[in-house]
Enzyme design. Sequence first.
Site, PDB file in Angstrom:
ATOM      1  N   VAL A  96     -10.355   1.553   6.413  1.00 17.94           N
ATOM      2  CA  VAL A  96     -11.177   2.827   5.917  1.00 17.94           C
ATOM      3  C   VAL A  96     -12.676   2.372   5.390  1.00 17.94           C
ATOM      4  O   VAL A  96     -13.654   3.262   5.832  1.00 17.94           O
ATOM      5  CB  VAL A  96     -10.453   3.562   4.761  1.00 17.94           C
ATOM      6  CG1 VAL A  96     -11.004   5.135   4.478  1.00 17.94           C
ATOM      7  CG2 VAL A  96      -9.079   3.818   5.119  1.00 17.94           C
ATOM      8  N   GLU A 149      -9.920  13.576  -0.572  1.00 12.32           N
ATOM      9  CA  GLU A 149      -9.568  14.275   0.758  1.00 12.32           C
ATOM     10  C   GLU A 149      -8.738  13.304   1.575  1.00 12.32           C
ATOM     11  O   GLU A 149      -7.918  13.670   2.355  1.00 12.32           O
ATOM     12  CB  GLU A 149     -10.789  14.851   1.573  1.00 12.32           C
ATOM     13  CG  GLU A 149     -10.514  15.519   2.839  1.00 12.32           C
ATOM     14  CD  GLU A 149      -9.787  16.783   2.686  1.00 12.32           C
ATOM     15  OE1 GLU A 149     -10.289  17.764   1.914  1.00 12.32           O
ATOM     16  OE2 GLU A 149      -8.415  16.976   2.857  1.00 12.32           O
ATOM     17  N   GLY A 157      -4.901  12.108   6.147  1.00 11.04           N
ATOM     18  CA  GLY A 157      -5.993  11.161   6.827  1.00 11.04           C
ATOM     19  C   GLY A 157      -7.107  12.318   7.162  1.00 11.04           C
ATOM     20  O   GLY A 157      -7.721  12.822   6.284  1.00 11.04           O
ATOM     21  N   ILE A 159      -7.491  15.237   8.169  1.00  9.77           N
ATOM     22  CA  ILE A 159      -7.116  16.745   8.161  1.00  9.77           C
ATOM     23  C   ILE A 159      -7.891  17.267   6.809  1.00  9.77           C
ATOM     24  O   ILE A 159      -7.301  16.677   5.788  1.00  9.77           O
ATOM     25  CB  ILE A 159      -5.712  17.040   8.282  1.00  9.77           C
ATOM     26  CG1 ILE A 159      -4.906  16.639   9.510  1.00  9.77           C
ATOM     27  CG2 ILE A 159      -5.603  18.660   8.064  1.00  9.77           C
ATOM     28  CD1 ILE A 159      -3.598  16.923   9.564  1.00  9.77           C
ATOM     29  N   GLY A 190       0.688  -2.390  13.759  1.00  7.65           N
ATOM     30  CA  GLY A 190      -0.061  -2.593  12.523  1.00  7.65           C
ATOM     31  C   GLY A 190       0.065  -0.952  11.993  1.00  7.65           C
ATOM     32  O   GLY A 190      -0.656  -0.635  11.099  1.00  7.65           O
ATOM     33  N   GLU A 239       2.665   0.314   6.381  1.00  9.96           N
ATOM     34  CA  GLU A 239       2.036  -0.251   5.242  1.00  9.96           C
ATOM     35  C   GLU A 239       2.470  -1.803   4.921  1.00  9.96           C
ATOM     36  O   GLU A 239       3.570  -2.023   5.302  1.00  9.96           O
ATOM     37  CB  GLU A 239       2.403   0.758   3.786  1.00  9.96           C
ATOM     38  CG  GLU A 239       2.098   2.187   4.192  1.00  9.96           C
ATOM     39  CD  GLU A 239       0.633   2.547   3.453  1.00  9.96           C
ATOM     40  OE1 GLU A 239      -0.131   1.640   2.896  1.00  9.96           O
ATOM     41  OE2 GLU A 239       0.125   3.605   3.879  1.00  9.96           O
ATOM     42  N   ASP A 278       5.368   7.309   0.370  1.00 13.91           N
ATOM     43  CA  ASP A 278       4.027   7.849   0.901  1.00 13.91           C
ATOM     44  C   ASP A 278       3.866   9.158   1.127  1.00 13.91           C
ATOM     45  O   ASP A 278       2.757   9.837   0.716  1.00 13.91           O
ATOM     46  CB  ASP A 278       3.528   7.099   2.085  1.00 13.91           C
ATOM     47  CG  ASP A 278       2.103   7.301   2.724  1.00 13.91           C
ATOM     48  OD1 ASP A 278       1.069   6.784   2.290  1.00 13.91           O
ATOM     49  OD2 ASP A 278       2.060   8.083   3.670  1.00 13.91           O
ATOM     50  N   LYS A 290       1.849  12.517  -1.197  1.00 12.17           N
ATOM     51  CA  LYS A 290       0.996  13.318  -0.647  1.00 12.17           C
ATOM     52  C   LYS A 290       1.538  14.720  -0.867  1.00 12.17           C
ATOM     53  O   LYS A 290       0.358  15.603  -1.245  1.00 12.17           O
ATOM     54  CB  LYS A 290       0.743  13.196   0.736  1.00 12.17           C
ATOM     55  CG  LYS A 290       0.137  11.739   1.244  1.00 12.17           C
ATOM     56  CD  LYS A 290       0.203  11.392   2.893  1.00 12.17           C
ATOM     57  CE  LYS A 290      -0.500  10.242   3.233  1.00 12.17           C
ATOM     58  NZ  LYS A 290      -0.074   9.607   4.472  1.00 12.17           N
ATOM     59  N   GLY A 301      -6.006   6.040  10.245  1.00 11.97           N
ATOM     60  CA  GLY A 301      -6.870   5.343  11.163  1.00 11.97           C
ATOM     61  C   GLY A 301      -8.355   5.500  10.693  1.00 11.97           C
ATOM     62  O   GLY A 301      -8.572   5.983   9.901  1.00 11.97           O
TER      63      GLY A 301
END
Length: 428
Positions: free
Chosen positions: A15, A131, A136, A138, A189, A192, A203, A207, A304
Amino acid sequence: MTQPLRLGIAGLGTVGIGVIKIVRQKANLLASRSGRPIEITAISARDRSKDRGVNLADYAWEDDPVKLAQRDDVDVFVELMGGSTGPAKDSIEAAIAAGKDVVTANKALLAVHGQALAEAAEAEDHVIRFEAAVAGGIPVVKSLTEGLAGNDIERVVGVMNGTCNYILTRMENAGLPYDAVFEEANQLGYLEADPTLDVGGIDAGHKLALLASIAYGTKVNFDGVHLEGIQRVTIEDIEQAADMGFRVKLLGVAQMTGRGLVQRMTPCLVPASSPFGQLQNATNMVMIEGDNVGQIVLRGAGAGEGPTASAVMGDVIDIARGTRVSTFGQPASSLRDVKSAAVSSPAAYYLRLALEDKPGALAKIATILGESGISIDRMRQYGHDNTSAPVIIVTHKTDRQSLDNALAGFQNIDVLTTEPVAIRIETL
Ligand code: NAP
Ligand code: HSE
């Protein structure tokens, strides 16, 4: 000329590097949209010598992200390291104490410490924006805090972990068992560092807890999320579900009820033809129902480099523009404590049972279901071998307590050869 907004970026992985690329490649666009230039002044990661595929020579380097957060030439501290404690928490606290705004993609941290961090930031008139932490690319946090702020939110439903959706759709499309696809996801990949965060539903649960806080004006209550992972979903479940017109999804639901806040992140069967049923690979989808807007659906890449960095930059641009929205859509000090509702609305359930292949085994199961007040809608026995007879039962709608009573009852009769699997059927 208007003063530039100066970023300090801690974390130069997927990121962080994505954010640096956007800042470098779209300087003019960002300045036009923000009304001021956006610059990076300083960066931090663990290994200074690592080749990250971009030229970082223009930026000051700090080994310690806390020092980065305290620098005078940093206006916004961008935390992209991850982790619910340690350097991520320490450096965000340091940034707030030093009078900086914060942008983070760290759902694990906010799900546990979001309330305290937001209160600390808001006490100093600063913002924490996140955000990128949910779904991700969205813009679901922005949708809830801003675009839908004029609604009472009736329900938030989502597929919010791309890795789990990849595993479940790949199992179905390739007819492969869970273990083989888990290994593929690892090679790609997707997982996590601690894969339990993904496949254990944690995870996605983080969220969901963050979205529920915004939706209902309540303190983030991750402990109140009923969590089940996808580890026990087998290729048999996926094939049997498909045969009945369903797909298996790791689905999150947050809903305020008269009994309290329902938050669950569990594998569910959804109609194959529904928007959630159609969701393939690592894509995320969030459906929000508001009293005025009705139902809206947001769909896109949940992870991503590009999508996640896009979300980080949306927050950065808001800060550059002077748009200051409270972390959870209202002052953190005004968020309510919330009671968790242990039970959710009645639903049909898919049960997979492996029975000893002997007279009366199925009758005992049927008796326990009947005694628990559960009516059978459909049933099939398939592919039994010498030792065990797999049975699929689809119930009529029942409440979770009755189902739990039946599952407990199954433990008292010696006909099951493995633990039963129960998956809620969600009609969306
Ligand atoms: P990543 O590729 O593993 O990168 C993590 C970065 O943090 C690395 O550059 C690492 O340094 C640095 N770091 C770790 N510990 C550090 C420490 N103690 N001090 C300084 N730097 C440290 O992670 P990522 O995928 O970019 O994820 C970053 C954050 O975004 C996480 O909170 C994650 O949950 C969230 N997120 C990621 C995605 C995604 O698609 N990847 C999507 C949504 C949200 P080194 O490179 O030197 O080791
Ligand atoms: N592990 C997460 C996922 C990354 O698979 O969705 C994005 O939060």
